[in-house]
Design a protein around this motif. Structure first.
Motif, PDB file in Angstrom:
ATOM      1  N   THR A 101       0.912  -1.180  -0.025  1.00  0.00           N
ATOM      2  CA  THR A 101      -0.019  -0.119  -0.041  1.00  0.00           C
ATOM      3  C   THR A 101       0.846   1.355   0.053  1.00  0.00           C
ATOM      4  N   LYS A 102       1.945   1.243   0.761  1.00  0.00           N
ATOM      5  CA  LYS A 102       2.852   2.326   0.919  1.00  0.00           C
ATOM      6  C   LYS A 102       3.561   2.536  -0.540  1.00  0.00           C
ATOM      7  N   GLU A 103       3.913   1.313  -1.206  1.00  0.00           N
ATOM      8  CA  GLU A 103       4.547   1.543  -2.619  1.00  0.00           C
ATOM      9  C   GLU A 103       3.666   2.368  -3.557  1.00  0.00           C
ATOM     10  N   VAL A 104       2.316   1.715  -3.412  1.00  0.00           N
ATOM     11  CA  VAL A 104       1.463   2.223  -4.403  1.00  0.00           C
ATOM     12  C   VAL A 104       1.422   3.560  -4.403  1.00  0.00           C
ATOM     13  N   ILE A 105       1.171   4.361  -3.042  1.00  0.00           N
ATOM     14  CA  ILE A 105       1.043   5.638  -2.801  1.00  0.00           C
ATOM     15  C   ILE A 105       2.243   6.506  -3.234  1.00  0.00           C
ATOM     16  N   ALA A 106       3.424   5.993  -2.968  1.00  0.00           N
ATOM     17  CA  ALA A 106       4.602   6.626  -3.126  1.00  0.00           C
ATOM     18  C   ALA A 106       4.780   6.947  -4.724  1.00  0.00           C
ATOM     19  N   LYS A 107       4.166   5.991  -5.589  1.00  0.00           N
ATOM     20  CA  LYS A 107       4.523   5.884  -6.857  1.00  0.00           C
ATOM     21  C   LYS A 107       3.476   7.082  -7.592  1.00  0.00           C
ATOM     22  N   SER A 108       2.661   7.080  -6.939  1.00  0.00           N
ATOM     23  CA  SER A 108       1.370   7.889  -7.578  1.00  0.00           C
ATOM     24  C   SER A 108       1.398   9.395  -6.749  1.00  0.00           C
ATOM     25  N   ILE A 109       2.186   9.839  -6.028  1.00  0.00           N
ATOM     26  CA  ILE A 109       2.188  11.023  -5.224  1.00  0.00           C
ATOM     27  C   ILE A 109       2.408  12.322  -6.079  1.00  0.00           C
ATOM     28  N   THR A 110       3.219  11.943  -7.159  1.00  0.00           N
ATOM     29  CA  THR A 110       3.638  13.207  -7.908  1.00  0.00           C
ATOM     30  C   THR A 110       2.524  13.598  -8.963  1.00  0.00           C
ATOM     31  N   GLN A 111       1.492  12.657  -9.031  1.00  0.00           N
ATOM     32  CA  GLN A 111       0.198  13.078  -9.800  1.00  0.00           C
ATOM     33  C   GLN A 111      -1.070  12.391  -8.917  1.00  0.00           C
ATOM     34  N   PRO A 112      -1.216  12.738  -7.785  1.00  0.00           N
ATOM     35  CA  PRO A 112      -2.432  12.271  -7.042  1.00  0.00           C
ATOM     36  C   PRO A 112      -3.553  12.668  -7.614  1.00  0.00           C
ATOM     37  N   THR A 113      -4.744  11.517  -7.234  1.00  0.00           N
ATOM     38  CA  THR A 113      -6.126  12.260  -7.480  1.00  0.00           C
ATOM     39  C   THR A 113      -6.841  12.012  -6.000  1.00  0.00           C
ATOM     40  N   ARG A 114      -8.171  12.431  -6.047  1.00  0.00           N
ATOM     41  CA  ARG A 114      -8.756  12.523  -4.679  1.00  0.00           C
ATOM     42  C   ARG A 114      -8.901  11.110  -4.204  1.00  0.00           C
ATOM     43  N   ASN A 115      -8.784   9.972  -4.975  1.00  0.00           N
ATOM     44  CA  ASN A 115      -8.804   8.776  -4.351  1.00  0.00           C
ATOM     45  C   ASN A 115      -7.388   7.947  -4.232  1.00  0.00           C
ATOM     46  N   SER A 116      -6.290   8.902  -4.273  1.00  0.00           N
ATOM     47  CA  SER A 116      -5.165   8.326  -3.958  1.00  0.00           C
ATOM     48  C   SER A 116      -4.825   7.395  -2.658  1.00  0.00           C
ATOM     49  N   PHE A 117      -5.544   8.076  -1.534  1.00  0.00           N
ATOM     50  CA  PHE A 117      -5.276   7.508  -0.243  1.00  0.00           C
ATOM     51  C   PHE A 117      -6.388   6.466   0.138  1.00  0.00           C
ATOM     52  N   ASP A 118      -7.422   6.102  -0.884  1.00  0.00           N
ATOM     53  CA  ASP A 118      -8.618   5.228  -0.447  1.00  0.00           C
ATOM     54  C   ASP A 118      -7.915   3.980   0.213  1.00  0.00           C
ATOM     55  N   ALA A 119      -7.260   3.414  -0.456  1.00  0.00           N
ATOM     56  CA  ALA A 119      -6.793   1.994   0.397  1.00  0.00           C
ATOM     57  C   ALA A 119      -6.098   2.066   1.311  1.00  0.00           C
ATOM     58  N   ALA A 120      -5.225   3.028   1.544  1.00  0.00           N
ATOM     59  CA  ALA A 120      -4.753   3.262   2.891  1.00  0.00           C
ATOM     60  C   ALA A 120      -5.649   3.554   4.167  1.00  0.00           C
ATOM     61  N   GLN A 121      -6.651   4.454   3.610  1.00  0.00           N
ATOM     62  CA  GLN A 121      -7.532   4.920   4.737  1.00  0.00           C
ATOM     63  C   GLN A 121      -8.444   3.637   5.165  1.00  0.00           C
ATOM     64  N   SER A 122      -8.782   3.053   3.724  1.00  0.00           N
ATOM     65  CA  SER A 122      -9.715   1.700   4.260  1.00  0.00           C
ATOM     66  C   SER A 122      -8.940   0.714   5.297  1.00  0.00           C
ATOM     67  N   ARG A 123      -7.632   0.542   4.912  1.00  0.00           N
ATOM     68  CA  ARG A 123      -6.974  -0.419   5.864  1.00  0.00           C
ATOM     69  C   ARG A 123      -6.776   0.288   7.218  1.00  0.00           C
ATOM     70  N   VAL A 124      -6.545   1.525   7.551  1.00  0.00           N
ATOM     71  CA  VAL A 124      -6.343   2.312   8.868  1.00  0.00           C
ATOM     72  C   VAL A 124      -8.016   2.011   9.574  1.00  0.00           C
ATOM     73  N   TYR A 125      -9.082   2.246   8.721  1.00  0.00           N
ATOM     74  CA  TYR A 125     -10.289   2.229   9.410  1.00  0.00           C
ATOM     75  C   TYR A 125     -10.397   0.633   9.749  1.00  0.00           C
TER      76      TYR A 125
END
Length: 235
Positions: A157-181
């Motif tokens: 999950t961290k790796e996916v976010i790190a790769k997309s952080i230069t061109q983020p969308t409003r759903n970039s953190f959905d997977a991480a938020q779901s796991r923390v939830y």
């Protein structure tokens, strides 16, 4: 005889000048003393004014703290009981979210709820520039290795976010938020329902001072990766 009158007249004139000089000096002295007295009086008034302001500020602060405490105690037991029905209902209630955050602080794990709130706020953003700036701020604060409030996420999950952080969308953190939830729902939420913070609320008792204890890192996302949450996580 005339010489005597002249001398006497000069003496009187000299005496008159001395008296005039004395009165002038004496008058100036009084004036200076009056000015100094006025300055001292002004300084005293200023000090008194500052003292009054400090006292008023202290009273307002105390009243504000008392008011906040009173607000917490006004949560009805019936209202608090609803929070035990689901984690979603707890987070959807403003006072429930506050109580849960206070509980997480006692376990030094408040970064989880703060990350979840940041993600909720992030998904409401529409300005492209703000999306980039907020995404970077969230990543640096919660996601990257050794972040000041790093949340407990799996490597993928961290790796996916790190790769997309230069061109983020409003759903970039959905997977991480779901796991923390899920982590909070399966771990912290169950302990919250047994905590003094929650039990005091449902029994109508005023909040008591809470003891801080070090959290355990024994629960990780990997332990819950096969658990399916039946709650829609604002995706």
């Amino acid at each position: 005889m005339e010489m005597s009158l002249v001398l006497f007249s000069q003496l009187r004139m000299g005496e008159s000048k001395e008296k005039t000089f004395f009165k002038l000096v004496h008058g100036l002295g009084k004036e200076e003393a009056s000015k100094e007295a006025k300055i001292r009086a002004k300084e005293k008034r200023n000090r008194l004014s500052l003292l009054v302001q400090k006292l008023e500020f202290h009273e307002e602060t105390h009243a504000s703290r008392s008011g906040n405490l009173a607000k917490e105690t006004r949560i009805s037991p019936e209202e608090a009981m609803i929070w035990s029905e689901s984690f979603e209902k707890l987070l959807c209630h403003k006072d429930g979210l506050k109580a849960f955050t206070r509980f997480l602080k006692t376990e030094f794990s408040e970064e989880n709820i703060e990350f979840w709130i940041a993600c909720e706020d992030f998904k409401k953003c529409e300005d492209p520039q703000k999306i980039i700036l907020k995404a970077k701020a969230i990543y640096e604060r919660f996601i990257q290795t050794d972040a000041p409030q790093e949340v407990n996420l799996d490597f993928h999950t961290k790796e996916v976010i790190a790769k997309s952080i230069t061109q983020p969308t409003r759903n970039s953190f959905d997977a991480a938020q779901s796991r923390v939830y899920q982590l909070m729902e399966q771990d912290s939420y169950t302990r919250f329902l047994k905590s003094d913070i929650y039990l005091d609320l449902i029994e109508g008792r005023p909040p008591r001072p809470t003891n801080l204890r070090r959290r355990s890192r024994s629960f990780t996302y990997n332990e819950f990766q096969d658990v399916k949450s039946d709650v829609a996580i604002w995706l």
